[in-house]
Design a protein around this motif. Structure first.
Motif, mmCIF file in Angstrom:
data_model
loop_
_atom_site.group_PDB
_atom_site.id
_atom_site.type_symbol
_atom_site.label_atom_id
_atom_site.label_comp_id
_atom_site.label_asym_id
_atom_site.label_seq_id
_atom_site.Cartn_x
_atom_site.Cartn_y
_atom_site.Cartn_z
ATOM 1 N N ALA A 228 0.832 -1.199 0.000
ATOM 2 C CA ALA A 228 0.000 0.000 0.000
ATOM 3 C C ALA A 228 0.865 1.246 0.000
ATOM 4 O O ALA A 228 1.899 1.309 0.669
ATOM 5 N N TYR A 229 0.417 2.259 -0.755
ATOM 6 C CA TYR A 229 1.071 3.562 -0.761
ATOM 7 C C TYR A 229 0.027 4.589 -1.179
ATOM 8 O O TYR A 229 -1.104 4.238 -1.528
ATOM 9 N N ILE A 230 0.397 5.876 -1.176
ATOM 10 C CA ILE A 230 -0.595 6.936 -1.407
ATOM 11 C C ILE A 230 -0.656 7.411 -2.846
ATOM 12 O O ILE A 230 -1.405 8.334 -3.142
ATOM 13 N N THR A 231 0.095 6.816 -3.753
ATOM 14 C CA THR A 231 -0.003 7.182 -5.164
ATOM 15 C C THR A 231 -1.191 6.467 -5.793
ATOM 16 O O THR A 231 -1.323 5.244 -5.633
ATOM 17 N N PRO A 232 -2.067 7.161 -6.487
ATOM 18 C CA PRO A 232 -3.231 6.513 -7.096
ATOM 19 C C PRO A 232 -2.831 5.619 -8.260
ATOM 20 O O PRO A 232 -1.723 5.699 -8.784
ATOM 21 N N GLY A 233 -3.770 4.779 -8.667
ATOM 22 C CA GLY A 233 -3.563 3.923 -9.827
ATOM 23 C C GLY A 233 -2.766 2.666 -9.561
ATOM 24 O O GLY A 233 -2.309 2.011 -10.510
ATOM 25 N N ARG A 234 -2.630 2.277 -8.301
ATOM 26 C CA ARG A 234 -1.790 1.110 -8.011
ATOM 27 C C ARG A 234 -2.407 -0.202 -8.504
ATOM 28 O O ARG A 234 -1.681 -1.140 -8.845
ATOM 29 N N ASP A 235 -3.735 -0.287 -8.549
ATOM 30 C CA ASP A 235 -4.357 -1.488 -9.102
ATOM 31 C C ASP A 235 -3.977 -1.670 -10.564
ATOM 32 O O ASP A 235 -3.858 -2.799 -11.055
ATOM 33 N N ARG A 236 -3.792 -0.554 -11.252
ATOM 34 C CA ARG A 236 -3.391 -0.602 -12.663
ATOM 35 C C ARG A 236 -1.903 -0.881 -12.818
ATOM 36 O O ARG A 236 -1.482 -1.599 -13.721
ATOM 37 N N ASP A 237 -1.090 -0.336 -11.906
ATOM 38 C CA ASP A 237 0.360 -0.345 -12.098
ATOM 39 C C ASP A 237 1.070 -1.567 -11.521
ATOM 40 O O ASP A 237 2.169 -1.916 -11.986
ATOM 41 N N LEU A 238 0.492 -2.203 -10.505
ATOM 42 C CA LEU A 238 1.212 -3.261 -9.797
ATOM 43 C C LEU A 238 0.659 -4.641 -10.123
ATOM 44 O O LEU A 238 -0.491 -4.779 -10.542
ATOM 45 N N PRO A 239 1.466 -5.685 -9.912
ATOM 46 C CA PRO A 239 0.994 -7.050 -10.160
ATOM 47 C C PRO A 239 -0.197 -7.391 -9.270
ATOM 48 O O PRO A 239 -0.301 -6.920 -8.130
ATOM 49 N N GLY A 240 -1.097 -8.213 -9.764
ATOM 50 C CA GLY A 240 -2.231 -8.648 -8.970
ATOM 51 C C GLY A 240 -1.785 -9.392 -7.728
ATOM 52 O O GLY A 240 -0.862 -10.203 -7.776
ATOM 53 N N GLY A 241 -2.457 -9.126 -6.633
ATOM 54 C CA GLY A 241 -2.111 -9.795 -5.386
ATOM 55 C C GLY A 241 -1.040 -9.086 -4.581
ATOM 56 O O GLY A 241 -1.037 -9.153 -3.365
ATOM 57 N N ARG A 242 -0.098 -8.432 -5.253
ATOM 58 C CA ARG A 242 0.971 -7.663 -4.593
ATOM 59 C C ARG A 242 1.675 -8.471 -3.502
ATOM 60 O O ARG A 242 1.945 -7.983 -2.406
ATOM 61 N N SER A 243 1.961 -9.712 -3.778
ATOM 62 C CA SER A 243 2.692 -10.537 -2.816
ATOM 63 C C SER A 243 4.126 -10.036 -2.709
ATOM 64 O O SER A 243 4.623 -9.329 -3.599
ATOM 65 N N PRO A 244 4.832 -10.391 -1.625
ATOM 66 C CA PRO A 244 6.237 -10.001 -1.533
ATOM 67 C C PRO A 244 7.058 -10.457 -2.736
ATOM 68 O O PRO A 244 7.897 -9.698 -3.237
ATOM 69 N N ASP A 245 6.816 -11.660 -3.204
ATOM 70 C CA ASP A 245 7.579 -12.148 -4.355
ATOM 71 C C ASP A 245 7.274 -11.336 -5.609
ATOM 72 O O ASP A 245 8.177 -11.031 -6.395
ATOM 73 N N ALA A 246 6.000 -10.974 -5.795
ATOM 74 C CA ALA A 246 5.629 -10.201 -6.978
ATOM 75 C C ALA A 246 6.248 -8.809 -6.935
ATOM 76 O O ALA A 246 6.761 -8.304 -7.947
ATOM 77 N N LEU A 247 6.231 -8.166 -5.774
ATOM 78 C CA LEU A 247 6.812 -6.832 -5.685
ATOM 79 C C LEU A 247 8.333 -6.884 -5.713
ATOM 80 O O LEU A 247 8.975 -5.952 -6.221
ATOM 81 N N ARG A 248 8.920 -7.958 -5.202
ATOM 82 C CA ARG A 248 10.378 -8.121 -5.330
ATOM 83 C C ARG A 248 10.763 -8.203 -6.810
ATOM 84 O O ARG A 248 11.703 -7.533 -7.259
ATOM 85 N N GLU A 249 10.030 -8.998 -7.558
ATOM 86 C CA GLU A 249 10.319 -9.136 -8.986
ATOM 87 C C GLU A 249 10.148 -7.798 -9.709
ATOM 88 O O GLU A 249 10.979 -7.423 -10.541
ATOM 89 N N ARG A 250 9.104 -7.051 -9.358
ATOM 90 C CA ARG A 250 8.888 -5.751 -10.000
ATOM 91 C C ARG A 250 10.000 -4.771 -9.613
ATOM 92 O O ARG A 250 10.512 -4.030 -10.462
ATOM 93 N N ALA A 251 10.385 -4.764 -8.340
ATOM 94 C CA ALA A 251 11.461 -3.866 -7.906
ATOM 95 C C ALA A 251 12.750 -4.172 -8.641
ATOM 96 O O ALA A 251 13.455 -3.260 -9.104
ATOM 97 N N HIS A 252 13.075 -5.456 -8.781
ATOM 98 C CA HIS A 252 14.308 -5.834 -9.485
ATOM 99 C C HIS A 252 14.228 -5.465 -10.964
ATOM 100 O O HIS A 252 15.233 -5.050 -11.569
#
Length: 323
Positions: free
Chosen positions: A27-51
């Motif tokens: 979670a963060y305060i920038t709008p549009g995160r459902d559009r921008d981030l992987p579904g589910g936003r699991s730690p593994d999914a966000l790790r992959e996106r960060a990398h």
């Protein structure tokens, strides 16, 4: 100073950094995160996106990366990326202490982070950061200093920060709120054994919130590196959310609104590093196009009419939902 390494980088994007505030927690305060981030936003999914973002940023010439203890698992994600790429030694790494992430990877909590600028918080979080980033850490900043922060007046904390700096890690502050300028000037006055303690200041500055400009110029003149955060006002200066005047200038230049908003900041002589908070590679690439946006005096004059009253800007920001 670790930022001297950036001076040797000859890419057009050497004055950009990538911040992982939007990618280290669900979670963060920038709008549009459902559009921008992987579904589910699991730690593994966000790790992959960060990398993915770190790879793209490095490939496009970005050499400063910014995290914080309160950015969920951002320090962990960055540390894993660095360990997997030992050949990368020309980057500058900054983190922040002073907020503790408390949401436990949930998006529906009322409180996501808790502020504490005490000696005890510094010692605890320094150990946590050192365990992850170790010798790769170049800069440790006090997170979101305001004029009433005890971090500006606590001699015991100042002594510990000076000791930490003597070991090779620069110390600085980040600021937030409508009194950023007061906090910056108070920080410039902090000394230990007659020497200035802080070597960097990271502050919110964008086309809507310019109130810290003079204080940031003073910090630059005093020898501090200025890092600009929230340069797109948490999404308010990007895409269809951008003010009509910004959209008009963007159409004239042929670039996106975010690139134009960032280009206006890059022109400022005191802006040492400007952070992108991109959540997708496409957003990052659009942000980095700012390096080649050419704004004329008329366009700059129209953009200079956009700032809001500072208190109103920060009230709006405080009302943005975590999502």
């Amino acid at each position: 100073m670790p930022f001297a390494r950036l001076a040797a980088v000859t890419t057009a994007t050497a004055h950009f950094g990538l911040g992982l505030a939007a990618l280290g927690r669900p979670a963060y305060i920038t709008p549009g995160r459902d559009r921008d981030l992987p579904g589910g936003r699991s730690p593994d999914a966000l790790r992959e996106r960060a990398h993915e973002l770190l790879d793209a940023a490095y490939a496009q010439g970005v050499r400063y990366f910014d995290v914080a203890r309160s950015y969920g698992r951002a320090e962990e994600f960055l540390a894993q990326w660095l360990r997997a790429r030992p050949e990368i030694q020309d980057v500058v790494i900054g983190s922040k202490w002073g907020y503790t992430y408390t949401a436990d990877w949930r998006t529906d909590v009322e409180v996501h982070e808790v502020k504490d600028h005490s000696v005890e918080a510094f010692e605890r979080q320094r150990a946590e950061t050192d365990a992850l980033l170790g010798e790769r850490l170049d800069l440790y900043q006090i997170h979101s200093v305001t004029p009433d922060s005890p971090a500006l007046t606590d001699p015991a904390l100042h002594a510990l920060l000076a000791e930490y700096a003597a070991g090779g890690v620069s110390v600085g502050i980040s600021t937030s709120g409508p009194a950023q300028a007061d906090a910056i000037r108070a920080a410039l006055a902090v000394t230990v054994d007659g020497e200035p303690l802080f070597r960097t200041v990271q502050a919110t500055y964008n086309l809507l919130e310019t109130s810290a400009a003079e204080a940031l110029a003073e910090a630059h003149d005093a020898g501090l590196t200025v890092i600009v955060k929230e340069a797109l006002a948490n999404g308010r200066l990007a895409g269809s959310a951008a003010p009509p005047a910004l959209r008009a200038v963007a159409e004239e230049t042929g670039f996106t609104c975010d690139a134009v908003a960032l280009a206006a900041i890059l022109r400022l002589p005191w802006a040492g590093v400007v952070l992108s908070g991109a959540a997708t590679v496409l957003q990052l690439s659009a942000n980095l196009h700012a390096a080649v946006v050419d704004l004329d005096e008329g366009q700059l004059a129209r953009l200079a009419e956009l700032p809001e009253e500072s208190a109103a800007y920060w009230k709006h920001r405080s009302e943005l939902p975590w999502s």
